[in-house]
Structures are given as C-alpha cells and as structure tokens.
Design a protein around this motif. Structure first.
Motif, PDB file in Angstrom:
ATOM      1  N   GLY A  10      51.431  51.746  28.836  1.00 47.61           N
ATOM      2  CA  GLY A  10      52.097  53.038  28.748  1.00 47.61           C
ATOM      3  C   GLY A  10      51.774  53.888  29.965  1.00 47.61           C
ATOM      4  O   GLY A  10      51.251  53.391  30.970  1.00 47.61           O
ATOM      5  N   PRO A  11      52.053  55.200  29.909  1.00 45.54           N
ATOM      6  CA  PRO A  11      51.833  56.064  31.077  1.00 45.54           C
ATOM      7  C   PRO A  11      50.404  56.044  31.611  1.00 45.54           C
ATOM      8  O   PRO A  11      50.200  56.016  32.827  1.00 45.54           O
ATOM      9  N   ALA A  12      49.407  56.037  30.729  1.00 47.32           N
ATOM     10  CA  ALA A  12      48.015  56.036  31.183  1.00 47.32           C
ATOM     11  C   ALA A  12      47.671  54.738  31.893  1.00 47.32           C
ATOM     12  O   ALA A  12      47.078  54.734  32.980  1.00 47.32           O
ATOM     13  N   GLY A  13      48.037  53.614  31.295  1.00 48.84           N
ATOM     14  CA  GLY A  13      47.739  52.324  31.906  1.00 48.84           C
ATOM     15  C   GLY A  13      48.502  52.099  33.196  1.00 48.84           C
ATOM     16  O   GLY A  13      47.955  51.568  34.168  1.00 48.84           O
ATOM     17  N   LEU A  14      49.761  52.499  33.237  1.00 46.15           N
ATOM     18  CA  LEU A  14      50.568  52.339  34.444  1.00 46.15           C
ATOM     19  C   LEU A  14      49.986  53.153  35.597  1.00 46.15           C
ATOM     20  O   LEU A  14      49.889  52.664  36.728  1.00 46.15           O
ATOM     21  N   PHE A  57      61.563  54.598  32.184  1.00 49.39           N
ATOM     22  CA  PHE A  57      60.381  55.120  32.872  1.00 49.39           C
ATOM     23  C   PHE A  57      59.412  53.988  33.199  1.00 49.39           C
ATOM     24  O   PHE A  57      58.950  53.848  34.340  1.00 49.39           O
ATOM     25  N   ARG A  58      59.129  53.153  32.217  1.00 49.10           N
ATOM     26  CA  ARG A  58      58.197  52.045  32.442  1.00 49.10           C
ATOM     27  C   ARG A  58      58.748  51.070  33.474  1.00 49.10           C
ATOM     28  O   ARG A  58      58.006  50.534  34.307  1.00 49.10           O
ATOM     29  N   SER A  59      60.050  50.835  33.435  1.00 40.48           N
ATOM     30  CA  SER A  59      60.673  49.919  34.385  1.00 40.48           C
ATOM     31  C   SER A  59      60.553  50.437  35.812  1.00 40.48           C
ATOM     32  O   SER A  59      60.284  49.664  36.750  1.00 40.48           O
ATOM     33  N   ARG A  62      56.938  49.993  36.977  1.00 42.51           N
ATOM     34  CA  ARG A  62      56.646  48.576  37.245  1.00 42.51           C
ATOM     35  C   ARG A  62      57.232  48.140  38.592  1.00 42.51           C
ATOM     36  O   ARG A  62      56.621  47.350  39.317  1.00 42.51           O
ATOM     37  N   ALA A  63      58.421  48.625  38.910  1.00 41.19           N
ATOM     38  CA  ALA A  63      59.017  48.301  40.203  1.00 41.19           C
ATOM     39  C   ALA A  63      58.162  48.847  41.335  1.00 41.19           C
ATOM     40  O   ALA A  63      58.011  48.198  42.391  1.00 41.19           O
ATOM     41  N   GLU A  64      57.595  50.010  41.140  1.00 38.57           N
ATOM     42  CA  GLU A  64      56.694  50.581  42.145  1.00 38.57           C
ATOM     43  C   GLU A  64      55.417  49.754  42.266  1.00 38.57           C
ATOM     44  O   GLU A  64      54.905  49.540  43.379  1.00 38.57           O
ATOM     45  N   LEU A  65      54.890  49.294  41.148  1.00 36.49           N
ATOM     46  CA  LEU A  65      53.665  48.504  41.175  1.00 36.49           C
ATOM     47  C   LEU A  65      53.850  47.172  41.899  1.00 36.49           C
ATOM     48  O   LEU A  65      52.887  46.607  42.432  1.00 36.49           O
ATOM     49  N   ALA A  66      55.070  46.674  41.934  1.00 40.35           N
ATOM     50  CA  ALA A  66      55.329  45.389  42.587  1.00 40.35           C
ATOM     51  C   ALA A  66      55.035  45.433  44.079  1.00 40.35           C
ATOM     52  O   ALA A  66      54.899  44.385  44.724  1.00 40.35           O
ATOM     53  N   ALA A  67      54.922  46.628  44.647  1.00 33.31           N
ATOM     54  CA  ALA A  67      54.651  46.760  46.077  1.00 33.31           C
ATOM     55  C   ALA A  67      53.184  46.520  46.420  1.00 33.31           C
ATOM     56  O   ALA A  67      52.844  46.415  47.605  1.00 33.31           O
ATOM     57  N   TYR A  68      52.328  46.413  45.399  1.00 33.06           N
ATOM     58  CA  TYR A  68      50.884  46.308  45.638  1.00 33.06           C
ATOM     59  C   TYR A  68      50.405  44.896  45.327  1.00 33.06           C
ATOM     60  O   TYR A  68      50.423  44.446  44.184  1.00 33.06           O
ATOM     61  N   ALA A  69      49.944  44.215  46.377  1.00 35.65           N
ATOM     62  CA  ALA A  69      49.619  42.798  46.267  1.00 35.65           C
ATOM     63  C   ALA A  69      48.432  42.520  45.366  1.00 35.65           C
ATOM     64  O   ALA A  69      48.303  41.412  44.839  1.00 35.65           O
ATOM     65  N   THR A  70      47.561  43.496  45.167  1.00 32.51           N
ATOM     66  CA  THR A  70      46.365  43.249  44.354  1.00 32.51           C
ATOM     67  C   THR A  70      46.601  43.504  42.873  1.00 32.51           C
ATOM     68  O   THR A  70      45.685  43.340  42.069  1.00 32.51           O
ATOM     69  N   VAL A  71      47.809  43.891  42.504  1.00 34.04           N
ATOM     70  CA  VAL A  71      48.121  44.207  41.109  1.00 34.04           C
ATOM     71  C   VAL A  71      48.841  43.039  40.449  1.00 34.04           C
ATOM     72  O   VAL A  71      49.814  42.499  40.990  1.00 34.04           O
TER      73      VAL A  71
END
Length: 277
Positions: A10-14, A57-59, A62-71
């Motif tokens: 959710g928002p906190a974990g993301l 919102f979650r989608s 997640r698309a933003e998180l895809a830019a970070y190789a360590t995630v």
C-alpha cells in the motif's frame, strides 16, 4: 541477503520502497494484494491524486519503482518473520521460499472488522464510511446518518457545513440500498439517507507484530517513534498499523501512510550508515 524487506504494497510500503530504492539499497517489497481501502472506488483529500482509483495509484508508483535497479517486487505475502541471533531477519514467503534481510519494514496495515449487521460489509466504502475528510464532500447537501458514539458530536460539528440533514442513529441493525436511498435500520426504527458514518472495530491485518514481540499501544497498533522505529532493533513500521505516542490514534490516511513510509525507509538507511560509521 537484502538490505531491507518491505512487507505490504500500500502507500506506506510503496513509499518506503521508493525511498530505499533511491538510496540504492537492495530491497524486496512483498505485496499480498489485500488492501484496507479495496472497497472504495476513489481516494480523496490527496494532492495530485484526489479522486484517483487506489489501483491506478498503486500502478503509477510501481511504474516509478521499475526505474530503480535495486528494487524487487513480488506479488505474494509473507507467512512469518523471525529475528535471527545475529540481528538479521528470516521471512517465510507464501510460496514456501525464505528470504533474509538486514532490516524489515512492516506496512501491512489494519483490517476493519465488519459487524454482524446485514448489508454493512456490502456497503462498506461505498455508502458506509468512517472518515469525513475522505468522503464528506461527496455527500454535499445530502442526507447523512451518524452512528451514535462518543465521537458523534464531533462528526456532527465537522459535517454540518458540508452535508444537508444529519441524523444520529443508535447501533445499526441493518443497512440496505433501496431506490430511495440507503435504508439504515436500528432498534428504534429506520431512516433513509445517502450515506452512513460508522466506526467498526479494527485489528492488525498480519501476525508479524505478535511474532516479533513488538510493543503495542492501547489502540491495538504497533508502538513507533516519529521515524518508524519499533521496540525491536531492525524492525520498522509505517502506515495505519503503527501509532506514534503523540497522536491520539493511528492515522488512516494515504498521505499519512506515505509520509510514515518515507521516514521508515530513510531510517533504515540512516541507522545502517550510523552502525558502520
């Protein structure tokens, strides 16, 4: 071994995951796909996201998180969390695998406990609400019922400038959507309104606080400081499952959860850096 394992999508974990990813910490986020705000069709009172569907919102995040190789993100939950003798953590995943991490961020949230009232669960998040800041505006000028409680007077005062007629009702015995509106029944009769504000009980959505022996507050939430530290070193908690002492209650808000997730993620990084300084 991961630098951090975030349990909850959710928002906190993301936000915790984003913060950790931006600092190039190896991070695994587990998302069970169960969310407290799942019944609602739109989030409100959130800058740049007012009226957005929670899934959208979650989608986006997640698309933003895809830019970070360590995630890394896995769409499954955790079964248990154990602190090992060396201070690291072993997390048993729902698929039978086990992962280890130097730190754990709990962001699994709370679960609303639906009362044994016909129709209540079906209307929860649709016409039955808990937060006037989240759903009051959508009832502008309309008929509203407020279930009697010690907080009912405060709700009347907050909602009076927003809604039309307000009716305080005793404990609800039935909720039914009809062609005329929401029929709210109690031992004293029934009223037809456009929305009902009520306060069902809640509980921790996951067993990890008990498994780790975390200190809890009377609210039923995990005791944390402003930076998300729990009573167990290496374990952080963010979102409505956690409760800062200076606040009268846990804050069930997307923005508050994201804020807490950011602080928890930053604390993981800072604490690790301080330990190696």
């Amino acid at each position: 071994m991961y630098d951090a394992l975030v349990i909850g999508g959710g928002p906190a974990g993301l936000q915790a995951t984003l913060t950790l990813g931006r600092m190039h910490r190896s991070t695994l986020m587990l998302d069970s796909g169960t969310y407290r705000n799942a019944p609602v069709e739109a989030m409100h009172n959130i800058v740049t996201n007012d009226g957005r569907h929670p899934a959208e919102f979650r989608s986006i995040v997640r698309a933003e998180l895809a830019a970070y190789a360590t995630v890394e993100i896995r769409d499954l939950g955790a079964e248990s969390v154990e602190r090992l003798p060396d201070g690291t953590f072993s997390v048993a995943l729902a698929d039978g695998m086990t992962e280890t991490s130097r730190a754990v961020v709990l962001a699994t949230g709370l679960r609303d406990v639906m009362p044994d009232v016909p129709g209540f669960a079906e209307q929860w998040g649709r016409t039955v609400h808990v937060c006037p800041f989240c759903h009051g505006h959508e009832l502008s000028g309309r008929r509203v019922a407020i279930q009697d409680s010690p907080a009912a007077g405060h709700f009347v005062a907050m909602l009076s400038p927003v809604v039309g007629a307000i009716e305080i009702v005793p404990p609800v015995t039935g909720v039914q959507m009809t062609s005329e509106g929401l029929r709210v029944s109690s031992d004293t009769g029934a009223v037809v309104v456009d929305g009902l504000f009520a306060h069902p009980a809640y509980e921790q959505a996951a067993p990890f606080a008990a498994q780790l022996g975390l200190e809890m507050r009377e609210s039923g939430c995990i005791a944390v400081d402003l930076f998300g530290h729990t009573s167990v070193p290496g374990v952080y908690a963010a979102g409505d499952l956690a409760h800062v002492a200076d606040l009268p209650m846990p804050m069930p808000s997307v923005l508050a959860a994201a804020y807490a997730g950011q602080l928890a993620g930053a604390s993981v990084v800072r604490d690790a850096a301080m330990a190696h300084a």
